[in-house]
Design an enzyme around this catalytic site. Sequence first.
Site, mmCIF file in Angstrom:
data_model
loop_
_atom_site.group_PDB
_atom_site.id
_atom_site.type_symbol
_atom_site.label_atom_id
_atom_site.label_comp_id
_atom_site.label_asym_id
_atom_site.label_seq_id
_atom_site.Cartn_x
_atom_site.Cartn_y
_atom_site.Cartn_z
ATOM 1 N N LYS A 194 -29.834 7.456 3.067
ATOM 2 C CA LYS A 194 -30.437 8.787 2.926
ATOM 3 C C LYS A 194 -31.784 8.893 3.640
ATOM 4 O O LYS A 194 -32.217 9.990 3.976
ATOM 5 C CB LYS A 194 -30.581 9.173 1.454
ATOM 6 N N TYR B 173 -15.176 8.124 -8.758
ATOM 7 C CA TYR B 173 -16.505 7.899 -8.184
ATOM 8 C C TYR B 173 -17.404 7.210 -9.218
ATOM 9 O O TYR B 173 -17.436 7.623 -10.375
ATOM 10 C CB TYR B 173 -17.123 9.241 -7.773
ATOM 11 N N TYR C 189 -20.648 2.410 -3.585
ATOM 12 C CA TYR C 189 -20.339 2.778 -2.193
ATOM 13 C C TYR C 189 -19.899 1.576 -1.352
ATOM 14 O O TYR C 189 -18.745 1.452 -0.964
ATOM 15 C CB TYR C 189 -21.567 3.420 -1.524
HETATM 16 C C1 PLP Z 1 -24.951 8.452 -0.263
HETATM 17 C C2 PLP Z 1 -24.470 7.090 0.044
HETATM 18 C C3 PLP Z 1 -23.355 6.880 0.887
HETATM 19 C C4 PLP Z 1 -22.520 7.975 1.440
HETATM 20 O O1 PLP Z 1 -23.191 8.792 2.330
HETATM 21 P P1 PLP Z 1 -22.695 10.302 2.493
HETATM 22 O O2 PLP Z 1 -23.537 10.830 3.554
HETATM 23 O O3 PLP Z 1 -22.952 10.963 1.154
HETATM 24 O O4 PLP Z 1 -21.261 10.295 2.793
HETATM 25 C C5 PLP Z 1 -22.988 5.584 1.165
HETATM 26 N N1 PLP Z 1 -23.651 4.544 0.641
HETATM 27 C C6 PLP Z 1 -24.698 4.695 -0.180
HETATM 28 C C7 PLP Z 1 -25.349 3.496 -0.740
HETATM 29 C C8 PLP Z 1 -25.150 5.972 -0.512
HETATM 30 O O5 PLP Z 1 -26.184 6.126 -1.337
#
Ligand code: PLP
Length: 339
Positions: free
Chosen positions: A60, A271, A297
């Site tokens: 992010k 999720y 993730y």
């Molecule tokens: C938000 C996030 C993702 C996914 O990114 P998106 O842009 O929302 O698809 C992947 N890995 C981590 C650790 C995240 O925080």
Amino acid sequence: MPEQRIEEAMALTLASFPRVRAANLPTPLQELTRFRKEIGGPRLFMKRDDNTGLALGGNKARKLEYLMADALAKKCDVVITTGGPQSNHARMVAAMARQLGMEVILLLTGDEPREWKGNLLLDRILGAQVIFAGTKDYDLIHPRMESMAEELRQQGRNPYVIPVGGATPIGSLGYVQAVLELVGQSVEAGINFDYLVSATGSGGTMSGMLVGARLFAPHLKVVGISVSRPRAALTQRLSNISEATAALLGVDLKFPPEKLAVFDEYIGESYGVPTPEGLEAIKLLAQTEGILLDPVYTGKAMAGYIDLVRKGYFPETANVVFFHTGGAPALFAMEEYFR
Ligand SMILES: *Cc1c(COP(=O)(O)O)cnc(C)c1O
């Protein structure tokens, strides 16, 4: 125009967007030789976007460099965003807002958990105002953020609202930039990369990668491992955000949903709920390379990568880059799964 000139022109267009330089870039790129010995498959590299900095890092940060520059340009004094209680996005918005002297309101999904652990703990330390929405439905939460913003405007404040994951065309510019960065590292290392593999949630990251690859590395195939949405819904969303991101850059590019490489078979129950394969992937990478993935993730994405290797999806001669998008702070809220 010759291809080289188009690439240069696009890089200049990208550089013309306002950007707050808050992340530690470029992030390292390292080869995972010990891990590869365990799982087989082609040469595997890891792009360490978990090392972006910004209160423990993650993908992010790149999106927020562009989003928060937009907030600054609009002279905003408070940022509102959303995510799950273990949202890395929310934590990094809080950190960046503080760095820029803004206040931050986090409207998080569900109800207040009994314990404040992991990212939620960090939100508190960063002094974010945390509100629990009592629902997980972003179709309800997004209008609520808008009405909170409206109330603040009436009090003379100037709020900036960021949708879940920062998945907007402006945010995706961060990952167009990331591909450009990777192309530079590829030239430096003298290695051509054939595949990018990444976890995909809100889709902003993968959309930026798709646009970046089309513009700067047309041979590079982007593979997304979904952590939440089913394939059909996610590919439509990726197509929309990618085309809007290209339009923002002034180019007309098409990304038909059915052509996108997205896998949704590694989500598990839902999720945020860890899968056994994801937990195994976390332990295997930690114990072969000393690198920490996360249960929401990157652990699931790596489990997907391992499975695709076993199925022979990647040619043995390919060079693969796995994007480590961060998330390790959530490990501290998942103790029960590692006992
Ligand atoms: C938000 C996030 C993702 C996914 O990114 P998106 O842009 O929302 O698809 C992947 N890995 C981590 C650790 C995240 O925080």
